[in-house]
Design a protein around this motif. Structure first.
Motif, PDB file in Angstrom:
ATOM      1  N   PHE A  17     -89.935 -26.970  41.489  1.00  0.00           N
ATOM      2  CA  PHE A  17     -89.851 -25.401  41.975  1.00  0.00           C
ATOM      3  C   PHE A  17     -91.358 -24.818  40.991  1.00  0.00           C
ATOM      4  O   PHE A  17     -92.047 -25.280  40.232  1.00  0.00           O
ATOM      5  CB  PHE A  17     -89.078 -25.657  40.848  1.00  0.00           C
ATOM      6  N   ARG A  33     -81.996 -26.311  39.943  1.00  0.00           N
ATOM      7  CA  ARG A  33     -82.898 -25.928  40.173  1.00  0.00           C
ATOM      8  C   ARG A  33     -82.841 -24.703  39.803  1.00  0.00           C
ATOM      9  O   ARG A  33     -83.205 -23.943  39.984  1.00  0.00           O
ATOM     10  CB  ARG A  33     -83.139 -26.233  41.390  1.00  0.00           C
ATOM     11  N   ASP A  34     -81.041 -24.862  40.365  1.00  0.00           N
ATOM     12  CA  ASP A  34     -81.214 -22.864  40.359  1.00  0.00           C
ATOM     13  C   ASP A  34     -80.739 -22.714  39.092  1.00  0.00           C
ATOM     14  O   ASP A  34     -80.893 -21.638  39.251  1.00  0.00           O
ATOM     15  CB  ASP A  34     -78.978 -23.269  40.149  1.00  0.00           C
ATOM     16  N   THR A  37     -84.328 -20.825  38.707  1.00  0.00           N
ATOM     17  CA  THR A  37     -84.013 -19.721  39.519  1.00  0.00           C
ATOM     18  C   THR A  37     -84.256 -18.923  37.756  1.00  0.00           C
ATOM     19  O   THR A  37     -84.343 -17.444  38.149  1.00  0.00           O
ATOM     20  CB  THR A  37     -83.493 -20.179  40.327  1.00  0.00           C
ATOM     21  N   GLU A  40     -86.462 -18.636  35.638  1.00  0.00           N
ATOM     22  CA  GLU A  40     -87.746 -17.998  36.017  1.00  0.00           C
ATOM     23  C   GLU A  40     -87.695 -16.222  35.810  1.00  0.00           C
ATOM     24  O   GLU A  40     -88.481 -15.520  36.063  1.00  0.00           O
ATOM     25  CB  GLU A  40     -88.305 -18.161  37.502  1.00  0.00           C
ATOM     26  N   PHE A 138     -76.482 -15.449  38.091  1.00  0.00           N
ATOM     27  CA  PHE A 138     -77.219 -16.113  39.638  1.00  0.00           C
ATOM     28  C   PHE A 138     -76.971 -15.277  40.558  1.00  0.00           C
ATOM     29  O   PHE A 138     -77.975 -15.683  41.877  1.00  0.00           O
ATOM     30  CB  PHE A 138     -77.265 -17.836  39.451  1.00  0.00           C
ATOM     31  N   THR A 142     -80.017 -14.782  43.334  1.00  0.00           N
ATOM     32  CA  THR A 142     -80.464 -15.199  44.201  1.00  0.00           C
ATOM     33  C   THR A 142     -80.262 -14.160  45.803  1.00  0.00           C
ATOM     34  O   THR A 142     -81.312 -14.039  46.482  1.00  0.00           O
ATOM     35  CB  THR A 142     -79.408 -15.947  44.546  1.00  0.00           C
ATOM     36  N   LYS A 145     -83.609 -11.730  45.997  1.00  0.00           N
ATOM     37  CA  LYS A 145     -84.589 -13.041  45.986  1.00  0.00           C
ATOM     38  C   LYS A 145     -85.020 -12.933  47.310  1.00  0.00           C
ATOM     39  O   LYS A 145     -86.283 -13.055  47.835  1.00  0.00           O
ATOM     40  CB  LYS A 145     -84.579 -14.358  45.766  1.00  0.00           C
TER      41      LYS A 145
END
Length: 229
Positions: A17, A33-34, A37, A40, A138, A142, A145
């Motif tokens: 990532f 990974r999520d 996200t 970040e 989330f 997403t 993004k």
């Protein structure tokens, strides 16, 4: 520090990532990974370290064993009028709920020793499953993004930001109805508002539903020189 080995895992997806374009962080599942996200996007997070420590302990059978949490998260200091608030680092284990439930008897001693280690080292140990990670917050970031790196008219951007700054806060619908006339203009402007929210020039409650009634306001850290042209 040794590099994390990436191979087949229960998540079947692994990789690296690009965290804020500053470092690559290995993940071993889509769930990890999520979580990255989420971290970040969170401005209070200043650093994330993968597999930061290995804790040695003696298990119930009297054998030496080890446990390695997935991530260690460090936070920025939060300045207030009265004092500076320092959030304790977060030691994180990421596991799907079904794995936790199925293997809880084996995992419980590991989680217990991690909780003890964190307490002794001024940290907090947390377990993150899909319910904690893949919530409304989330889903929203997403969605946003996909607009983050799109290019829009800079004059229109300044017009939107100036208008929101003048009002203090307003709804997305009010911006569209006040500044734009045609359906095509409003459609382009809506995408631009998503772009501004993705890049945090505008802010909102990211954990709430994103729609025409979403209230937005100017980021106090937005470049005033850019705002004033």
């Amino acid at each position: 520090m040794k590099k994390r080995k990436i191979g087949y895992t229960y998540g079947s997806v692994s990789g690296y990532f690009a965290f804020r374009k500053q470092k690559s962080i290995a993940f071993e599942s889509t769930l990890e990974r999520d979580l990255l996200t989420l971290l970040e996007f969170n401005d209070s997070v200043c650093d994330v370290i993968e597999q930061p420590i290995t804790i040695e302990y003696i298990n119930a059978n009297g054998r030496n064993t080890t446990y390695t949490p997935d991530f260690l998260v460090y936070f920025n200091e939060t300045e207030t009028i009265l004092l500076d608030v320092v959030r304790k680092p977060l030691l994180i284990e990421v596991k799907p709920r079904r794995i936790i439930q199925k293997k809880f008897k084996d995992l419980r001693p590991k989680f217990k020793i991690a909780t003890k280690y964190a307490s002794q080292n001024d940290m907090i140990f947390k377990i993150y499953d899909e319910e904690k990670i893949r919530g409304a917050y989330f889903q929203n970031i997403t969605f946003l993004k996909r607009y983050k790196n799109l290019e829009y008219d800079l004059d229109e951007e300044q017009r939107i930001l100036t208008y929101v700054d003048m009002l203090g806060s307003t709804t997305i619908d009010h911006i569209l109805e006040s500044l734009f006339i045609t359906k095509i203009q409003k459609g382009l402007a809506l995408g631009q508002i998503w772009h501004l929210l993705a890049n945090k020039s505008l802010l909102c409650l990211y954990g709430e539903p994103l729609n025409y009634q979403t209230t937005v306001w100017l980021n106090d850290n937005y470049d005033e020189e850019k705002l004033n042209g």
